[in-house]
Write a protein that holds these residues in place. Sequence first.
Motif, short mmCIF file in Angstrom:
data_model
loop_
_atom_site.label_atom_id
_atom_site.label_comp_id
_atom_site.label_asym_id
_atom_site.label_seq_id
_atom_site.Cartn_x
_atom_site.Cartn_y
_atom_site.Cartn_z
N LEU A 9 61.82 9.45 5.96
CA LEU A 9 61.08 8.72 6.74
C LEU A 9 61.55 8.41 8.36
O LEU A 9 60.63 8.56 9.24
CB LEU A 9 60.81 7.23 6.05
CG LEU A 9 59.92 7.30 4.66
CD1 LEU A 9 60.05 5.92 4.09
CD2 LEU A 9 58.48 7.67 5.19
N ALA A 12 60.81 11.58 10.17
CA ALA A 12 59.38 11.82 10.35
C ALA A 12 59.04 10.75 11.59
O ALA A 12 58.15 11.06 12.45
CB ALA A 12 58.34 11.24 9.17
N SER A 13 59.43 9.67 11.59
CA SER A 13 59.10 8.58 12.74
C SER A 13 59.78 9.16 14.10
O SER A 13 59.33 8.60 15.29
CB SER A 13 59.66 7.37 12.46
OG SER A 13 60.99 7.13 12.47
N LYS A 15 60.14 12.45 15.07
CA LYS A 15 59.27 13.49 15.66
C LYS A 15 58.20 13.00 16.68
O LYS A 15 57.79 11.87 16.66
CB LYS A 15 58.54 13.92 14.66
CG LYS A 15 59.33 15.22 13.70
CD LYS A 15 58.36 15.86 12.94
CE LYS A 15 56.94 15.32 12.20
NZ LYS A 15 56.61 16.26 11.30
N ALA A 17 54.73 12.28 18.26
CA ALA A 17 53.50 11.98 17.48
C ALA A 17 52.53 13.08 17.94
O ALA A 17 52.57 13.69 18.92
CB ALA A 17 53.05 10.56 17.96
N ARG A 18 51.40 13.06 17.19
CA ARG A 18 50.22 14.04 17.56
C ARG A 18 49.04 13.45 18.34
O ARG A 18 48.65 12.27 17.81
CB ARG A 18 49.82 14.56 16.25
CG ARG A 18 48.81 15.79 16.25
CD ARG A 18 48.42 16.29 14.91
NE ARG A 18 47.85 15.38 14.02
CZ ARG A 18 46.56 15.36 13.78
NH1 ARG A 18 45.70 16.52 14.11
NH2 ARG A 18 46.04 14.72 12.80
N CYS A 38 52.87 8.92 22.51
CA CYS A 38 53.36 9.70 21.72
C CYS A 38 54.79 10.02 21.68
O CYS A 38 55.33 10.42 20.69
CB CYS A 38 52.65 10.94 21.94
SG CYS A 38 50.76 10.94 21.35
N ASP A 41 59.11 6.09 19.43
CA ASP A 41 59.43 6.07 18.10
C ASP A 41 58.53 5.13 17.25
O ASP A 41 58.06 4.28 17.90
CB ASP A 41 60.86 5.44 17.84
CG ASP A 41 61.91 6.51 18.26
OD1 ASP A 41 61.73 7.77 18.37
OD2 ASP A 41 62.93 5.71 18.57
N GLY A 42 58.21 5.83 16.03
CA GLY A 42 57.26 4.87 15.22
C GLY A 42 55.81 5.20 15.47
O GLY A 42 54.95 4.99 14.55
N GLN A 44 52.67 7.83 15.35
CA GLN A 44 52.43 9.09 14.20
C GLN A 44 51.21 9.91 14.78
O GLN A 44 51.44 10.96 15.14
CB GLN A 44 52.20 8.70 12.88
CG GLN A 44 53.53 8.31 12.12
CD GLN A 44 53.14 7.72 10.87
OE1 GLN A 44 51.72 7.32 10.38
NE2 GLN A 44 54.06 7.35 10.01
N THR A 45 50.24 9.31 15.06
CA THR A 45 48.76 9.80 15.43
C THR A 45 48.12 9.20 16.47
O THR A 45 48.16 7.85 16.05
CB THR A 45 47.86 10.45 14.26
OG1 THR A 45 48.74 11.13 13.41
CG2 THR A 45 47.06 11.06 14.66
N THR A 90 50.44 4.05 12.95
CA THR A 90 51.86 3.74 13.03
C THR A 90 52.23 2.94 12.04
O THR A 90 51.38 1.87 11.44
CB THR A 90 52.01 3.10 14.47
OG1 THR A 90 53.51 3.05 14.65
CG2 THR A 90 51.18 1.93 14.85
#
Length: 107
Positions: A9, A12-13, A15, A17-18, A38, A41-42, A44-45, A90
């Motif tokens: 997790l 993933a956070s 990376k 964001a999209r 983006c 941190d935290g 996502q999209t 998020t």
Amino acid sequence: MGKPTADSLRAASQKAARLVWNHSTHLSGLIPILERLCQQDGIQTVTPGVIGRARGHCPKMQLRISVPIRGGYKVIARQGKTVQEVFILTPLAQSELETALAIAMKS
């Protein structure tokens, strides 16, 4: 496919964001702000949504958290008499997202 661990997790956070490009039009100046968001941190999209007209006039770009949605928040972007919905997925709390938005607006 087991349950996600704390390490997965966290990875993933971290990376980027999209940013979803599903419309051909956006508020001028909104996309660079969303691209900076983006990088936080935290996040996502980030998905820009419907553009509309407002009655009031807002000379500078404003981003304001509107309502919580499943998995994140709906944000209203305003500039001039134009408004645009932005959906942000998020796990962050509302206060943390407000801080992330303020950082993205300053840069």
